[in-house]
Write an enzyme that holds these catalytic residues in place. Structure first.
Site, PDB file in Angstrom:
ATOM      1  N   ASP A 132       0.833  -1.207   0.000  1.00  0.00           N
ATOM      2  CA  ASP A 132       0.000   0.000   0.000  1.00  0.00           C
ATOM      3  C   ASP A 132       0.870   1.261   0.000  1.00  0.00           C
ATOM      4  O   ASP A 132       0.343   2.379  -0.090  1.00  0.00           O
ATOM      5  CB  ASP A 132      -1.010  -0.001   1.161  1.00  0.00           C
ATOM      6  CG  ASP A 132      -0.371  -0.042   2.534  1.00  0.00           C
ATOM      7  OD1 ASP A 132       0.875  -0.022   2.619  1.00  0.00           O
ATOM      8  OD2 ASP A 132      -1.123  -0.101   3.532  1.00  0.00           O
ATOM      9  N   ASP A 174      -0.937  -6.633  -0.604  1.00  0.00           N
ATOM     10  CA  ASP A 174      -1.122  -5.965   0.687  1.00  0.00           C
ATOM     11  C   ASP A 174      -2.603  -5.664   0.904  1.00  0.00           C
ATOM     12  O   ASP A 174      -3.309  -5.278  -0.035  1.00  0.00           O
ATOM     13  CB  ASP A 174      -0.334  -4.650   0.644  1.00  0.00           C
ATOM     14  CG  ASP A 174       0.153  -4.215   2.000  1.00  0.00           C
ATOM     15  OD1 ASP A 174      -0.011  -4.973   2.976  1.00  0.00           O
ATOM     16  OD2 ASP A 174       0.725  -3.115   2.083  1.00  0.00           O
ATOM     17  N   GLU A 216       8.584  -3.822  11.159  1.00  0.00           N
ATOM     18  CA  GLU A 216       8.924  -2.480  10.660  1.00  0.00           C
ATOM     19  C   GLU A 216       9.285  -1.524  11.799  1.00  0.00           C
ATOM     20  O   GLU A 216       8.557  -1.410  12.797  1.00  0.00           O
ATOM     21  CB  GLU A 216       7.747  -1.886   9.852  1.00  0.00           C
ATOM     22  CG  GLU A 216       8.067  -0.475   9.361  1.00  0.00           C
ATOM     23  CD  GLU A 216       7.202   0.020   8.210  1.00  0.00           C
ATOM     24  OE1 GLU A 216       6.282  -0.710   7.786  1.00  0.00           O
ATOM     25  OE2 GLU A 216       7.452   1.140   7.730  1.00  0.00           O
TER      26      GLU A 216
HETATM   27  O1  KIV Z   1       3.198  -1.690   1.914  1.00  0.00           O
HETATM   28  C1  KIV Z   1       4.413  -1.719   1.827  1.00  0.00           C
HETATM   29  O2  KIV Z   1       4.976  -1.433   0.787  1.00  0.00           O
HETATM   30  C2  KIV Z   1       5.167  -2.110   2.990  1.00  0.00           C
HETATM   31  C3  KIV Z   1       6.595  -1.694   3.072  1.00  0.00           C
HETATM   32  C4  KIV Z   1       6.904  -1.254   4.436  1.00  0.00           C
HETATM   33  C5  KIV Z   1       7.506  -2.750   2.637  1.00  0.00           C
HETATM   34  O3  KIV Z   1       4.644  -2.712   3.864  1.00  0.00           O
END
Ligand code: KIV
Length: 284
Positions: A45, A84, A183
Protein backbone atom coordinates in the site's frame (compact mmCIF):
# COMPACT_ATOMS: atom_id res chain seq x y z
CA UNK A 1 12.56 -19.17 -13.30
CA UNK A 2 12.07 -21.58 -10.40
CA UNK A 3 9.03 -20.38 -8.43
CA UNK A 4 9.71 -19.30 -4.84
CA UNK A 5 7.42 -21.18 -2.46
CA UNK A 6 6.59 -20.70 1.19
CA UNK A 7 8.53 -23.91 1.95
CA UNK A 8 11.54 -22.48 0.15
CA UNK A 9 11.39 -19.37 2.34
CA UNK A 10 11.23 -21.52 5.44
CA UNK A 11 14.24 -23.51 4.24
CA UNK A 12 16.12 -20.25 3.76
CA UNK A 13 15.47 -19.30 7.37
CA UNK A 14 16.61 -22.71 8.55
CA UNK A 15 19.75 -22.50 6.41
CA UNK A 16 20.49 -18.93 7.57
CA UNK A 17 20.25 -17.71 3.97
CA UNK A 18 18.78 -14.16 3.85
CA UNK A 19 15.41 -13.56 2.17
CA UNK A 20 14.88 -10.54 -0.12
CA UNK A 21 11.55 -8.80 -0.62
CA UNK A 22 10.87 -5.69 -2.72
CA UNK A 23 7.71 -3.80 -3.62
CA UNK A 24 6.43 -3.82 -7.20
CA UNK A 25 3.47 -2.03 -8.71
CA UNK A 26 3.77 -2.71 -12.45
CA UNK A 27 5.04 -5.05 -15.16
CA UNK A 28 8.51 -3.54 -15.79
CA UNK A 29 9.33 -3.68 -12.07
CA UNK A 30 8.00 -7.24 -11.81
CA UNK A 31 10.36 -8.24 -14.62
CA UNK A 32 13.33 -6.65 -12.87
CA UNK A 33 12.52 -8.41 -9.61
CA UNK A 34 12.25 -11.71 -11.47
CA UNK A 35 15.54 -11.25 -13.32
CA UNK A 36 17.42 -10.21 -10.19
CA UNK A 37 16.26 -13.26 -8.23
CA UNK A 38 14.36 -11.38 -5.52
CA UNK A 39 12.38 -13.86 -3.40
CA UNK A 40 9.15 -11.93 -2.76
CA UNK A 41 7.33 -9.21 -4.73
CA UNK A 42 5.02 -7.14 -2.55
CA UNK A 43 2.26 -5.05 -4.06
CA UNK A 44 2.35 -2.76 -1.05
CA UNK A 45 0.00 0.00 0.00
CA UNK A 46 3.10 2.25 -0.16
CA UNK A 47 1.87 2.74 -3.71
CA UNK A 48 -0.31 5.44 -2.14
CA UNK A 49 2.89 7.36 -1.41
CA UNK A 50 5.44 6.46 -4.09
CA UNK A 51 3.02 6.18 -7.02
CA UNK A 52 0.05 8.33 -6.02
CA UNK A 53 2.03 10.99 -4.14
CA UNK A 54 -0.01 10.79 -0.92
CA UNK A 55 1.35 11.72 2.52
CA UNK A 56 0.51 8.28 3.88
CA UNK A 57 -1.02 4.98 2.79
CA UNK A 58 -4.54 5.47 4.15
CA UNK A 59 -6.34 6.41 0.95
CA UNK A 60 -5.36 3.23 -0.93
CA UNK A 61 -8.29 0.96 -1.78
CA UNK A 62 -8.54 -2.77 -2.31
CA UNK A 63 -9.46 -2.13 -5.95
CA UNK A 64 -6.22 -0.19 -6.45
CA UNK A 65 -4.14 -2.97 -4.88
CA UNK A 66 -6.01 -5.46 -7.05
CA UNK A 67 -5.33 -3.43 -10.20
CA UNK A 68 -1.58 -3.30 -9.48
CA UNK A 69 -1.46 -6.95 -8.39
CA UNK A 70 -2.86 -8.00 -11.76
CA UNK A 71 -0.14 -6.01 -13.53
CA UNK A 72 2.65 -7.42 -11.40
CA UNK A 73 1.28 -10.95 -11.95
CA UNK A 74 1.72 -10.48 -15.70
CA UNK A 75 5.39 -9.51 -15.40
CA UNK A 76 6.47 -11.84 -12.61
CA UNK A 77 8.39 -15.06 -13.14
CA UNK A 78 9.76 -16.65 -9.99
CA UNK A 79 9.20 -14.43 -6.94
CA UNK A 80 6.30 -15.16 -4.58
CA UNK A 81 3.58 -12.56 -5.16
CA UNK A 82 2.10 -10.97 -2.04
CA UNK A 83 -0.81 -8.51 -2.10
CA UNK A 84 -1.12 -5.97 0.69
CA UNK A 85 -4.44 -5.46 2.45
CA UNK A 86 -5.00 -1.67 2.58
CA UNK A 87 -6.60 0.41 5.35
CA UNK A 88 -10.24 -0.55 6.06
CA UNK A 89 -10.19 -3.51 3.68
CA UNK A 90 -10.15 -5.88 6.68
CA UNK A 91 -10.71 -3.86 9.86
CA UNK A 92 -14.52 -3.50 9.56
CA UNK A 93 -15.39 -7.18 9.76
CA UNK A 94 -13.65 -10.52 9.40
CA UNK A 95 -16.08 -11.42 6.67
CA UNK A 96 -15.14 -8.37 4.63
CA UNK A 97 -11.43 -9.01 5.25
CA UNK A 98 -11.86 -12.59 4.15
CA UNK A 99 -13.64 -11.59 0.96
CA UNK A 100 -11.05 -8.92 0.10
CA UNK A 101 -8.08 -11.21 0.77
CA UNK A 102 -9.76 -13.80 -1.43
CA UNK A 103 -10.06 -11.26 -4.25
CA UNK A 104 -6.31 -10.60 -4.23
CA UNK A 105 -5.70 -14.33 -4.63
CA UNK A 106 -8.56 -15.21 -6.95
CA UNK A 107 -8.72 -12.12 -9.18
CA UNK A 108 -5.24 -10.64 -8.72
CA UNK A 109 -3.16 -13.82 -8.86
CA UNK A 110 -1.42 -13.11 -5.53
CA UNK A 111 -0.11 -16.16 -3.66
CA UNK A 112 -0.36 -14.60 -0.20
CA UNK A 113 -1.60 -11.48 1.54
CA UNK A 114 -0.03 -9.13 4.10
CA UNK A 115 -1.95 -7.55 6.96
CA UNK A 116 -0.87 -4.90 9.45
CA UNK A 117 -1.85 -5.74 13.01
CA UNK A 118 -1.16 -8.02 15.94
CA UNK A 119 -3.35 -9.77 18.51
CA UNK A 120 -6.43 -7.88 17.31
CA UNK A 121 -6.31 -9.52 13.85
CA UNK A 122 -5.35 -13.02 14.99
CA UNK A 123 -8.96 -14.22 14.48
CA UNK A 124 -8.97 -13.07 10.86
CA UNK A 125 -5.51 -14.53 10.22
CA UNK A 126 -6.73 -17.90 11.55
CA UNK A 127 -9.77 -17.69 9.31
CA UNK A 128 -7.67 -16.85 6.23
CA UNK A 129 -5.08 -19.57 6.78
CA UNK A 130 -7.86 -22.12 7.35
CA UNK A 131 -9.29 -21.18 3.99
CA UNK A 132 -5.87 -21.71 2.35
CA UNK A 133 -4.86 -18.06 2.08
CA UNK A 134 -1.24 -17.68 3.26
CA UNK A 135 -0.63 -14.60 5.40
CA UNK A 136 2.32 -12.37 6.30
CA UNK A 137 1.76 -10.43 9.54
CA UNK A 138 3.09 -6.87 9.70
CA UNK A 139 3.96 -5.62 13.20
CA UNK A 140 6.03 -2.95 14.92
CA UNK A 141 5.43 0.34 13.16
CA UNK A 142 2.13 -0.05 11.34
CA UNK A 143 1.74 2.79 8.80
CA UNK A 144 -2.05 2.33 8.76
CA UNK A 145 -2.04 3.32 12.47
CA UNK A 146 -0.20 6.58 11.75
CA UNK A 147 -2.80 8.72 13.55
CA UNK A 148 -2.78 6.50 16.64
CA UNK A 149 1.03 6.51 16.71
CA UNK A 150 1.26 10.27 16.14
CA UNK A 151 3.36 9.86 12.99
CA UNK A 152 5.78 7.36 11.49
CA UNK A 153 7.60 6.57 14.75
CA UNK A 154 9.90 3.77 15.83
CA UNK A 155 7.95 1.33 18.02
CA UNK A 156 8.94 -0.98 20.89
CA UNK A 157 11.54 1.26 22.48
CA UNK A 158 10.16 0.97 26.02
CA UNK A 159 9.38 -2.21 27.94
CA UNK A 160 5.56 -2.16 27.59
CA UNK A 161 5.89 -1.43 23.86
CA UNK A 162 8.43 -4.21 23.48
CA UNK A 163 6.18 -6.68 25.27
CA UNK A 164 3.19 -5.66 23.19
CA UNK A 165 5.08 -6.35 19.95
CA UNK A 166 6.34 -9.71 21.21
CA UNK A 167 2.76 -10.64 22.16
CA UNK A 168 1.63 -9.58 18.69
CA UNK A 169 4.29 -11.78 17.11
CA UNK A 170 3.26 -14.78 19.24
CA UNK A 171 -0.45 -14.26 18.50
CA UNK A 172 0.15 -14.07 14.75
CA UNK A 173 2.44 -17.10 14.73
CA UNK A 174 -0.15 -19.02 16.70
CA UNK A 175 -2.81 -17.97 14.16
CA UNK A 176 -0.73 -19.40 11.30
CA UNK A 177 1.25 -16.64 9.54
CA UNK A 178 4.07 -17.97 7.37
CA UNK A 179 6.23 -14.87 7.90
CA UNK A 180 6.42 -11.72 10.01
CA UNK A 181 7.29 -8.31 8.61
CA UNK A 182 8.94 -6.21 11.33
CA UNK A 183 8.92 -2.48 10.66
CA UNK A 184 10.85 0.27 12.49
CA UNK A 185 11.71 -1.44 15.76
CA UNK A 186 15.02 -1.61 17.64
CA UNK A 187 17.45 -4.24 16.29
CA UNK A 188 17.55 -6.08 19.66
CA UNK A 189 13.76 -6.55 19.59
CA UNK A 190 13.88 -7.76 15.98
CA UNK A 191 16.61 -10.24 16.98
CA UNK A 192 14.51 -11.54 19.89
CA UNK A 193 11.45 -12.05 17.66
CA UNK A 194 13.58 -13.69 14.96
CA UNK A 195 14.96 -16.12 17.54
CA UNK A 196 11.56 -17.04 18.97
CA UNK A 197 9.86 -17.32 15.57
CA UNK A 198 9.87 -20.63 13.70
CA UNK A 199 8.76 -18.65 10.64
CA UNK A 200 10.93 -16.16 8.73
CA UNK A 201 11.07 -12.54 9.84
CA UNK A 202 11.57 -9.83 7.22
CA UNK A 203 12.73 -6.45 8.45
CA UNK A 204 12.48 -2.87 7.30
CA UNK A 205 14.17 -0.46 9.66
CA UNK A 206 14.61 -3.36 12.09
CA UNK A 207 18.37 -3.87 11.94
CA UNK A 208 20.49 -6.67 10.49
CA UNK A 209 19.34 -9.74 12.49
CA UNK A 210 16.05 -10.56 10.74
CA UNK A 211 15.81 -13.51 8.33
CA UNK A 212 15.32 -11.13 5.42
CA UNK A 213 15.05 -7.50 4.39
CA UNK A 214 12.39 -5.59 2.46
CA UNK A 215 12.63 -2.19 0.79
CA UNK A 216 10.33 -0.09 -1.34
CA UNK A 217 11.50 -0.38 -4.97
CA UNK A 218 11.61 3.38 -5.59
CA UNK A 219 13.72 3.95 -2.47
CA UNK A 220 16.27 1.27 -3.28
CA UNK A 221 16.80 2.24 -6.92
CA UNK A 222 17.03 5.96 -6.12
CA UNK A 223 13.73 7.01 -7.65
CA UNK A 224 11.92 8.44 -4.63
CA UNK A 225 10.97 12.04 -4.12
CA UNK A 226 11.74 13.79 -0.82
CA UNK A 227 13.75 12.75 2.23
CA UNK A 228 14.07 9.01 2.89
CA UNK A 229 13.83 7.30 6.28
CA UNK A 230 17.10 6.44 8.10
CA UNK A 231 17.00 2.77 7.07
CA UNK A 232 16.86 3.42 3.30
CA UNK A 233 19.95 2.78 1.24
CA UNK A 234 19.84 3.83 -2.42
CA UNK A 235 21.52 1.11 -4.44
CA UNK A 236 21.01 3.00 -7.72
CA UNK A 237 20.37 6.38 -9.34
CA UNK A 238 17.31 5.69 -11.50
CA UNK A 239 15.84 9.14 -10.83
CA UNK A 240 18.91 11.08 -11.97
CA UNK A 241 19.47 8.73 -14.94
CA UNK A 242 15.86 9.28 -16.06
CA UNK A 243 16.20 13.03 -15.59
CA UNK A 244 19.36 13.11 -17.68
CA UNK A 245 17.59 11.11 -20.45
CA UNK A 246 14.69 13.60 -20.43
CA UNK A 247 17.03 16.59 -20.63
CA UNK A 248 18.91 14.96 -23.54
CA UNK A 249 15.60 14.23 -25.32
CA UNK A 250 14.51 17.84 -24.92
CA UNK A 251 17.86 19.10 -26.21
CA UNK A 252 17.80 16.75 -29.21
CA UNK A 253 14.26 17.76 -30.16
CA UNK A 254 15.01 21.44 -29.66
CA UNK A 255 18.12 21.14 -31.87
CA UNK A 256 16.13 19.10 -34.45
CA UNK A 257 18.58 16.22 -33.93
CA UNK A 258 15.78 13.81 -33.19
CA UNK A 259 14.41 11.84 -34.99
CA UNK A 260 17.10 11.02 -37.53
CA UNK A 261 16.44 9.39 -40.91
CA UNK A 262 17.11 5.95 -39.36
CA UNK A 263 14.52 6.69 -36.71
CA UNK A 264 11.91 7.64 -39.34
CA UNK A 265 9.85 5.31 -41.56
CA UNK A 266 11.13 5.09 -45.12
CA UNK A 267 8.92 6.36 -47.90
CA UNK A 268 7.04 3.73 -49.93
CA UNK A 269 9.42 1.81 -52.23
CA UNK A 270 12.56 2.71 -50.25
CA UNK A 271 14.90 -0.02 -48.91
CA UNK A 272 13.53 -1.99 -45.86
CA UNK A 273 14.47 -1.05 -42.27
CA UNK A 274 17.45 -2.82 -40.57
CA UNK A 275 16.85 -6.40 -39.30
CA UNK A 276 16.94 -5.45 -35.62
CA UNK A 277 13.88 -3.26 -36.19
CA UNK A 278 12.04 -6.06 -38.02
CA UNK A 279 12.73 -8.53 -35.18
CA UNK A 280 11.56 -6.08 -32.50
CA UNK A 281 8.42 -7.27 -30.71
CA UNK A 282 7.04 -3.75 -30.62
CA UNK A 283 4.65 -2.80 -33.37
CA UNK A 284 5.84 -0.46 -36.07
O1 KIV B 1 3.20 -1.69 1.91
C1 KIV B 1 4.41 -1.72 1.83
O2 KIV B 1 4.98 -1.43 0.79
C2 KIV B 1 5.17 -2.11 2.99
C3 KIV B 1 6.60 -1.69 3.07
C4 KIV B 1 6.90 -1.25 4.44
C5 KIV B 1 7.51 -2.75 2.64
O3 KIV B 1 4.64 -2.71 3.86
Amino acid sequence: MKPVTIDALLSKKQAGSPITMVTAYDVPTARLLSESGIDIALVGDTLGMVIQGGENTLSVTIDEILYHTKMVRRGLDGPLLVGDMPFLSYQISEEEGHRNAGRLIKEGGAQAVKLEGGEEIAGLVRRLTRSMIPVIGHIGMKPQAIHQMGGFKVQGRDLPGRERIINDARALLDAGVFALLLEAIPPSLAREITQLSPMPTIGIGAGPSTDGQVLVFHDLVGWSVGPAPRFVRSFGNVGSNALSALVKFKEAVSARNYPSTDESYPEKGASPPPMNRIKSKRKG
